[in-house]
Design a protein around this motif. Structure first.
Motif, PDB file in Angstrom:
ATOM      1  N   SER A 252       0.820  -1.221   0.000  1.00 19.15           N
ATOM      2  CA  SER A 252       0.000   0.000   0.000  1.00 19.15           C
ATOM      3  C   SER A 252       0.852   1.268   0.000  1.00 19.15           C
ATOM      4  O   SER A 252       0.369   2.359   0.302  1.00 19.15           O
ATOM      5  CB  SER A 252      -0.933  -0.003   1.215  1.00 19.15           C
ATOM      6  OG  SER A 252      -0.184  -0.074   2.414  1.00 19.15           O
ATOM      7  N   VAL A 253       2.129   1.123  -0.358  1.00 21.66           N
ATOM      8  CA  VAL A 253       3.004   2.294  -0.409  1.00 21.66           C
ATOM      9  C   VAL A 253       2.748   3.070  -1.701  1.00 21.66           C
ATOM     10  O   VAL A 253       2.637   2.499  -2.784  1.00 21.66           O
ATOM     11  CB  VAL A 253       4.492   1.861  -0.341  1.00 21.66           C
ATOM     12  CG1 VAL A 253       5.408   3.041  -0.656  1.00 21.66           C
ATOM     13  CG2 VAL A 253       4.802   1.295   1.036  1.00 21.66           C
ATOM     14  N   MET A 254       2.655   4.395  -1.574  1.00 16.88           N
ATOM     15  CA  MET A 254       2.463   5.256  -2.752  1.00 16.88           C
ATOM     16  C   MET A 254       3.795   5.369  -3.478  1.00 16.88           C
ATOM     17  O   MET A 254       4.803   5.720  -2.865  1.00 16.88           O
ATOM     18  CB  MET A 254       1.990   6.637  -2.308  1.00 16.88           C
ATOM     19  CG  MET A 254       1.871   7.614  -3.453  1.00 16.88           C
ATOM     20  SD  MET A 254       1.310   9.241  -2.917  1.00 16.88           S
ATOM     21  CE  MET A 254       2.762   9.901  -2.134  1.00 16.88           C
ATOM     22  N   THR A 255       3.804   5.088  -4.774  1.00 12.83           N
ATOM     23  CA  THR A 255       5.061   5.141  -5.514  1.00 12.83           C
ATOM     24  C   THR A 255       5.117   6.277  -6.530  1.00 12.83           C
ATOM     25  O   THR A 255       6.172   6.547  -7.097  1.00 12.83           O
ATOM     26  CB  THR A 255       5.316   3.809  -6.254  1.00 12.83           C
ATOM     27  OG1 THR A 255       4.094   3.417  -6.888  1.00 12.83           O
ATOM     28  CG2 THR A 255       5.745   2.739  -5.276  1.00 12.83           C
ATOM     29  N   THR A 256       3.990   6.920  -6.779  1.00 13.62           N
ATOM     30  CA  THR A 256       3.996   8.084  -7.663  1.00 13.62           C
ATOM     31  C   THR A 256       3.043   9.132  -7.124  1.00 13.62           C
ATOM     32  O   THR A 256       1.949   8.800  -6.674  1.00 13.62           O
ATOM     33  CB  THR A 256       3.535   7.712  -9.096  1.00 13.62           C
ATOM     34  OG1 THR A 256       4.407   6.741  -9.640  1.00 13.62           O
ATOM     35  CG2 THR A 256       3.517   8.935 -10.004  1.00 13.62           C
ATOM     36  N   MET A 257       3.480  10.385  -7.150  1.00 12.79           N
ATOM     37  CA  MET A 257       2.585  11.504  -6.839  1.00 12.79           C
ATOM     38  C   MET A 257       2.997  12.656  -7.740  1.00 12.79           C
ATOM     39  O   MET A 257       4.190  12.956  -7.837  1.00 12.79           O
ATOM     40  CB  MET A 257       2.701  11.912  -5.366  1.00 12.79           C
ATOM     41  CG  MET A 257       1.825  13.101  -4.987  1.00 12.79           C
ATOM     42  SD  MET A 257       1.697  13.364  -3.186  1.00 12.79           S
ATOM     43  CE  MET A 257       3.360  13.808  -2.737  1.00 12.79           C
ATOM     44  N   GLY A 265      -2.348  13.440  -9.105  1.00 15.67           N
ATOM     45  CA  GLY A 265      -2.576  12.013  -9.296  1.00 15.67           C
ATOM     46  C   GLY A 265      -1.562  11.199  -8.507  1.00 15.67           C
ATOM     47  O   GLY A 265      -0.416  11.611  -8.346  1.00 15.67           O
ATOM     48  N   ILE A 266      -2.003  10.048  -7.983  1.00 15.68           N
ATOM     49  CA  ILE A 266      -1.066   9.153  -7.313  1.00 15.68           C
ATOM     50  C   ILE A 266      -1.201   7.750  -7.877  1.00 15.68           C
ATOM     51  O   ILE A 266      -2.211   7.400  -8.498  1.00 15.68           O
ATOM     52  CB  ILE A 266      -1.278   9.103  -5.780  1.00 15.68           C
ATOM     53  CG1 ILE A 266      -2.582   8.387  -5.416  1.00 15.68           C
ATOM     54  CG2 ILE A 266      -1.230  10.497  -5.173  1.00 15.68           C
ATOM     55  CD1 ILE A 266      -2.688   8.071  -3.926  1.00 15.68           C
ATOM     56  N   ARG A 267      -0.131   6.976  -7.674  1.00 11.10           N
ATOM     57  CA  ARG A 267      -0.181   5.556  -7.982  1.00 11.10           C
ATOM     58  C   ARG A 267       0.324   4.795  -6.773  1.00 11.10           C
ATOM     59  O   ARG A 267       1.120   5.323  -5.976  1.00 11.10           O
ATOM     60  CB  ARG A 267       0.727   5.235  -9.168  1.00 11.10           C
ATOM     61  CG  ARG A 267       0.132   5.588 -10.510  1.00 11.10           C
ATOM     62  CD  ARG A 267       1.244   5.567 -11.530  1.00 11.10           C
ATOM     63  NE  ARG A 267       0.792   5.152 -12.829  1.00 11.10           N
ATOM     64  CZ  ARG A 267       1.598   5.050 -13.880  1.00 11.10           C
ATOM     65  NH1 ARG A 267       2.871   5.314 -13.774  1.00 11.10           N
ATOM     66  NH2 ARG A 267       1.118   4.681 -15.051  1.00 11.10           N
ATOM     67  N   VAL A 268      -0.140   3.562  -6.625  1.00  8.62           N
ATOM     68  CA  VAL A 268       0.199   2.759  -5.459  1.00  8.62           C
ATOM     69  C   VAL A 268       0.905   1.496  -5.918  1.00  8.62           C
ATOM     70  O   VAL A 268       0.511   0.890  -6.921  1.00  8.62           O
ATOM     71  CB  VAL A 268      -1.087   2.399  -4.673  1.00  8.62           C
ATOM     72  CG1 VAL A 268      -0.770   1.539  -3.460  1.00  8.62           C
ATOM     73  CG2 VAL A 268      -1.824   3.664  -4.267  1.00  8.62           C
ATOM     74  N   SER A 269       1.915   1.062  -5.166  1.00  9.65           N
ATOM     75  CA  SER A 269       2.724  -0.091  -5.549  1.00  9.65           C
ATOM     76  C   SER A 269       1.880  -1.301  -5.932  1.00  9.65           C
ATOM     77  O   SER A 269       2.054  -1.892  -6.997  1.00  9.65           O
ATOM     78  CB  SER A 269       3.665  -0.463  -4.402  1.00  9.65           C
ATOM     79  OG  SER A 269       4.367  -1.640  -4.713  1.00  9.65           O
ATOM     80  N   GLY A 270       0.952  -1.671  -5.044  1.00 15.83           N
ATOM     81  CA  GLY A 270       0.198  -2.897  -5.278  1.00 15.83           C
ATOM     82  C   GLY A 270      -0.956  -2.743  -6.253  1.00 15.83           C
ATOM     83  O   GLY A 270      -1.675  -3.701  -6.511  1.00 15.83           O
ATOM     84  N   LEU A 271      -1.124  -1.558  -6.792  1.00 14.26           N
ATOM     85  CA  LEU A 271      -2.245  -1.328  -7.713  1.00 14.26           C
ATOM     86  C   LEU A 271      -1.768  -1.004  -9.118  1.00 14.26           C
ATOM     87  O   LEU A 271      -2.524  -0.445  -9.923  1.00 14.26           O
ATOM     88  CB  LEU A 271      -3.147  -0.200  -7.180  1.00 14.26           C
ATOM     89  CG  LEU A 271      -3.861  -0.540  -5.878  1.00 14.26           C
ATOM     90  CD1 LEU A 271      -4.624   0.672  -5.347  1.00 14.26           C
ATOM     91  CD2 LEU A 271      -4.831  -1.695  -6.077  1.00 14.26           C
ATOM     92  N   GLY A 272      -0.510  -1.322  -9.413  1.00 14.65           N
ATOM     93  CA  GLY A 272       0.012  -1.157 -10.759  1.00 14.65           C
ATOM     94  C   GLY A 272      -0.084   0.264 -11.267  1.00 14.65           C
ATOM     95  O   GLY A 272       0.208   1.213 -10.557  1.00 14.65           O
TER      96      GLY A 272
END
Lengths: 418, 57, 526
Positions: A252-257, A265-272
């Motif tokens: 659940s770590v955020m890898t993009t903001m 916009g954000i992206r999350v490690s486990g959500l591709g």
């Protein structure tokens, strides 16, 4: 059988450890068409998450059109717009190509980009070399000065720096940025120390080159004039670092903001590669003379990749100059970092803050903790004018919008099966 | 000694969640206390609280 | 000139009721502000806003988790200034906590990270969140002092069962007071340390008994709160038994006092057996109600809180019990009563009790019911004494303003005098009111100057009655010690200065109120 909680915690731990283990090197400068993953001859990349042309504020549109005109694909903004609407020119986020661009983040095929390689995990990331001016393409300005500077970047600065980087075997960014945090940098908006360290490493190799003394003098001069010259290389390093944490199941770590004046916009490690967007918030600004709130865009730029990697606003206590943004008290800046500890997974032992007894920077922003506490990451940023050809209007602080994290949590819950 | 009696035999160290004025009196009495600046989990959003409960996080 | 009333809503914006009260009080002093109140939009608060003319459509439509700024001004242009001021104050409140507390983390986990040796969690969050927070704390191995009420009895049972398994205490829900190793938690008085241990399901009960003991020169070892329902059959006295065990073992405790509503029928038997096995004497007070409890000759049942304190003193000092109807000589008491009731007009007949402490309200209700008919209360110790409409007193009526009904989304009446002052004037306007009976509770957590803030209302009310050709008698007991932050003697002086009759205990105050209201009729039955 491990509970969901255990699976998530162990995934987050793994992701954050990979972040801490990453070793990005700045290895080269190359034209975007050669170095940016998936770059195409008719592609213009921009900052923030995906959005439609009609969702962009006027200065953003101008920046896009400027980039198209810079490449020579059109002579006027109207022609440029036509190309986009006819599908002849494509627009995509920098992040779809592991790239970073500040403000509107315009990246076109011939623009020179820093090339970063994580020597531990093999990930690559890129970032534009800065224009370094207040009235820049990345703020939606288009005039002779902008063209001249972009040309100089492409023809002189980029190639020389690229040469120096290849000659020296690349610059190791993690220790450099760690040292800079001990010298008053925050890694996002205050980069003076990192800039000195970076430039001094390169200068011997610039001197080795065949370029004329005049040219060399101009380049070294520029690296001094633009005290944030290295900042985009730092951002690309942060991008490479966060790539190491991406695509880990149950994480659940955020890898993009990122933001672009319209959306955050954000992206999350486990959500591709799924984006979670919300309207970009207004920024609490200190304005340049003559400007006020109605002139400013909302939060903008890919630059908050530094916050994703645990520096910038999250390490404000390291940077006396940035402390002024929060009313001048070091205790407040320290509290910002302490707050961020509550929404992150670990402390980064590579990057520590002297005023906090060398505690590590908060790393691994966890969307679960963000939603639970209601605290989103702080962001320091510059901001530009809504209208074309004005440029930067000020700088200040804001927080990422909670909605991104709430939506992400709902999707995450589905993904892990609750 | 019953386990509960540990409370009266150990030095009292308090975590205060909610009304902040309770820590004033504790501090006056020389007690170590941390105040938690409490807000409803997930801003009180039931759906999100439900998810957080299920994740046990 | 017509007032403009506006409600500005802060959606999903939360701040605890105490901070909001402080901010409201400051905002009320602003120029051009007729009235202002910043509150969470609970049903109770909306009712209160409506009553004082501060509720309009936006406020009425707001939900529990929203904040309302309700303001009445003559000049609409003032409203923005008020809102700006409130925002400033909210920021300043944030600073205040920082200055007082250092960094205040947002979660229990973070707090534990900062203080791993923590052993007690004091929880005062809104009721619907309280159980979850308490369970989190228990799971982390912390004892819990659960100030919050509005927790379901099922929730309480779940918490206490788990706590018992783990050897942890849950003091509460609705626990307002505890004294552990001489440290007062939440609402507690500064009392001497000594050989009497107290277990109380009744916060003000603990406060009055501990203050009386301290003032008599006998101190308190520990005072545990168990929450009001602990001895009900559903809960079965889990926390009470844990606390009795602690005090039985504690070398500093010689006598134990247990204060509670009577145990449920199933629990009585178990508790009796328990008490019979104890080595130390136990003084029981069921707040005036009878109970089938037994325990042998080391168990003493008392009818009043004062009685419990006096019995404990006599046991410690190995002396005869020194209990009287009134501390003062009866002739002097009768004289004082007469000087009050001779000024009544013909219509005045009734006692109206306005209490911040539930236990003392209950005790007074029963005492009054012994002497006069038609006594009711919103929190009746016996079912038949239930008040029909808690918002409107009829005949003799005693209101516990600390009940959930009057406190949802507001600070407790021991801190926030607003609701009591409103009700005071309402009772004063009632033609049939003769005596208003009060408790003034001092100590940590309580208002820094309750007597001071009640004074203007008392004076206004008395003057109101005077204009009717009558007289409002006000009788009070002060629960507290000289060492309390408010200083007992100073609070007493302020009350005396506005003509309040002060009695040495709540029981005596109730008897005095009955004596005055009946114009001395009951003197032979006292």
């Amino acid at each position: 059988m491990a509970s969901k909680k255990e699976l998530i915690e162990s995934a987050n731990k793994k992701a954050t450890e990979r972040i801490i283990a990453a070793r990005p090197f700045v290895v080269d400068v190359k034209p975007a068409i050669e170095a940016v993953a998936g770059m195409k001859e008719n592609l213009v990349c921009h900052a923030g998450p995906p959005l439609e042309l009609d969702e962009m504020v006027p200065s953003f549109k101008m920046a896009i059109f400027g980039g198209i005109m810079w490449e020579g694909w059109a002579k006027t903004p109207e022609e440029a717009e036509r190309l986009i609407r006819d599908g002849k020119v494509i627009l995509e986020p920098n992040h779809h190509h592991n790239g970073i661009g500040t403000m509107y983040g315009i990246t076109t095929p011939s623009m020179p980009v820093f090339v970063i390689e994580d020597k531990v995990h093999g990930n690559r990331a890129t970032a534009n070399i800065r224009e370094g001016t207040v009235k820049a393409l990345r703020y939606g300005c288009w005039d002779e000065n902008v063209k001249r500077k972009l040309g100089w970047n492409r023809d002189v600065l980029g190639p020389i720096i690229g040469f120096a980087l290849r000659e020296c075997g690349g610059v190791d960014m993690v220790p450099l940025m760690g040292k800079a945090l001990h010298m008053g940098d925050d890694g996002h908006n205050e980069n003076r120390a990192a800039n000195l360290l970076f430039s001094l490493q390169l200068i011997p190799y610039i001197l080795k080159s065949d370029y004329s003394k005049e040219t060399i003098k101009d380049v070294v001069d520029w690296m001094n004039t633009d005290s944030r010259f290295v900042s985009t290389a730092e951002m690309a390093a942060c991008k490479a670092i966060t790539l190491a944490a991406h695509n880990i199941e149950n994480c659940s770590v955020m890898t993009t903001m990122c933001r672009n004046g319209t959306y955050t916009g954000i992206r999350v490690s486990g959500l591709g590669d799924q984006w979670f967007k919300a309207p970009a918030p207004a920024v609490n600004l200190l304005f340049f003379p003559g400007y006020g709130p109605k002139d400013a865009t909302n939060d903008c730029g890919d630059s908050c990749v530094t916050e994703v990697a645990g520096i910038g606003a999250l390490a404000m206590a390291a940077a006396p100059s940035m402390v002024q943004f929060v009313g001048g008290k070091v205790a407040d800046a320290i509290n910002y970092t302490k707050e961020m500890y509550e929404i992150t997974t670990m402390k980064n032992t590579n990057w520590t803050i002297p005023y906090m007894d060398f505690e590590g920077c908060p790393i691994g922003i966890d969307i679960i903790k963000v939603v639970k506490t209601g605290m989103t990451p702080h962001i320091n940023t510059s901001i530009g004018h809504i209208l074309p050809n004005f440029g930067q209007v000020g700088a200040g602080m804001t927080r990422a919008p909670l909605k991104c994290f709430q939506d992400a949590l709902e999707a995450f819950a589905k993904a892990v099966g609750v | 000694m019953v386990k509960e009696a540990e409370l009266i035999h150990q030095p009292m160290k308090v975590i205060n969640i909610g009304i902040d004025s309770f820590i004033e009196s504790l501090k006056e009495q020389g007690v170590e206390v941390i105040h938690v600046d409490w807000h409803p989990t997930a801003g009180g959003d039931r759906r999100l609280i439900d998810i957080l409960d299920k994740l046990e996080l | 000139m017509a007032l403009i009333v506006k409600n500005i809503i802060g959606q999903k914006r939360y701040m605890d009721s105490l901070r909001l009260m402080r901010i409201s009080n400051k905002a009320a002093a602003l120029e051009g502000v007729e009235k202002v109140s910043v509150v969470m939009a609970t049903v109770l608060n909306k009712e209160i806003l409506k009553e004082v003319g501060l509720l309009v459509a936006e406020g009425a439509g707001a939900s529990n988790d929203d904040m309302i700024v309700a303001v009445a001004v003559e000049d609409e242009s003032r409203i923005q200034a008020v809102l700006d001021f409130i925002e400033e104050e909210m920021k300043r409140e944030g600073e205040r906590i920082k200055d007082m507390a250092g960094y205040a983390p947002k979660s229990l986990e973070s707090a534990l990270g900062m203080m791993p040796q923590a052993n007690l969690c004091l929880i005062s969050v809104p009721g619907q969140y309280a159980k979850a927070e308490a369970m989190k704390a228990l799971k982390k191995g912390l004892h819990v002092f659960l100030f919050s009420d509005n927790v379901t009895i099922e929730g309480e049972l779940e918490l206490k069962k788990y706590a018992e398994e783990q050897g942890l205490l849950v003091m509460g829900p609705g626990c307002g007071t505890a004294i552990i190793n001489g440290v007062g938690l939440a609402f507690a008085n500064v009392v001497k340390k000594g050989p009497v241990g107290i277990v109380a399901a009744a916060g003000t009960g603990l406060q009055e008994v501990s203050a009386l003991l301290s003032n008599a020169g006998v101190g308190v070892s520990h005072g545990f709160g168990t929450g009001g329902r602990d001895l009900s059959d559903k809960i079965g006295g889990i926390t009470t038994k844990q606390c009795l065990r602690i005090l039985e073992e504690d070398s500093e405790t010689e006598v134990i006092v247990l204060i509670s509503k009577p145990p449920g029928p199933n629990t009585v038997q178990e508790l009796s057996k328990y008490l019979a096995r104890m080595r130390k004497p136990v003084v029981l007070n069921f707040i005036g109600l009878s109970s089938a409890i037994e325990g042998g000759d080391k168990v003493f049942i008392t009818k009043t809180l004062e009685g419990a304190a006096l019995r404990a003193v006599s046991l410690i000092r190995n002396e005869a019990l020194k209990e009287k109807v009134f501390t003062e000589e009866m002739s002097k008491v009768l004289q004082l009563a007469e000087s009050e009731y001779k000024k009544f007009n013909g219509k005045q007949r009734y006692v109206r009790g306005l209490y911040s402490g539930g236990t003392v309200c209950s005790e007074s209700t029963l005492i009054l019911a012994d002497f006069v008919p038609a006594v009711t209360s919103n929190m009746p110790p016996r079912a038949e004494l239930k008040m029909k409409d808690t918002k409107v007193s009829v005949a003799h009526a005693l209101v516990d303003l600390g009940d959930e009904e009057f406190t949802v989304g507001r600070a407790h009446p021991m801190i926030d005098p607003f609701v009591r002052k409103q009700r005071f004037l309402q009772e004063a306007r009632d033609m049939e009111t003769a005596v208003i009976l009060l408790d003034v509770v001092l100590g940590y957590g309580s208002h820094p100057d309750m007597a001071g803030v009640l004074a203007d209302t008392i004076i206004e009310a008395k003057s109101l009655k005077e204009k009717e050709g009558g007289y409002l008698s006000v009788v009070a007991s002060v629960i507290g010690t000289e060492e309390d932050p408010q200083k007992r003697s100073e609070q007493e002086k302020k009350l005396l200065d506005c003509g309040v009759v002060i009695m040495p205990s709540n029981a005596q105050a109730a008897r005095m109120a009955a004596l005055i209201a009946t114009r001395g009729e009951i003197k032979n039955r006292l």
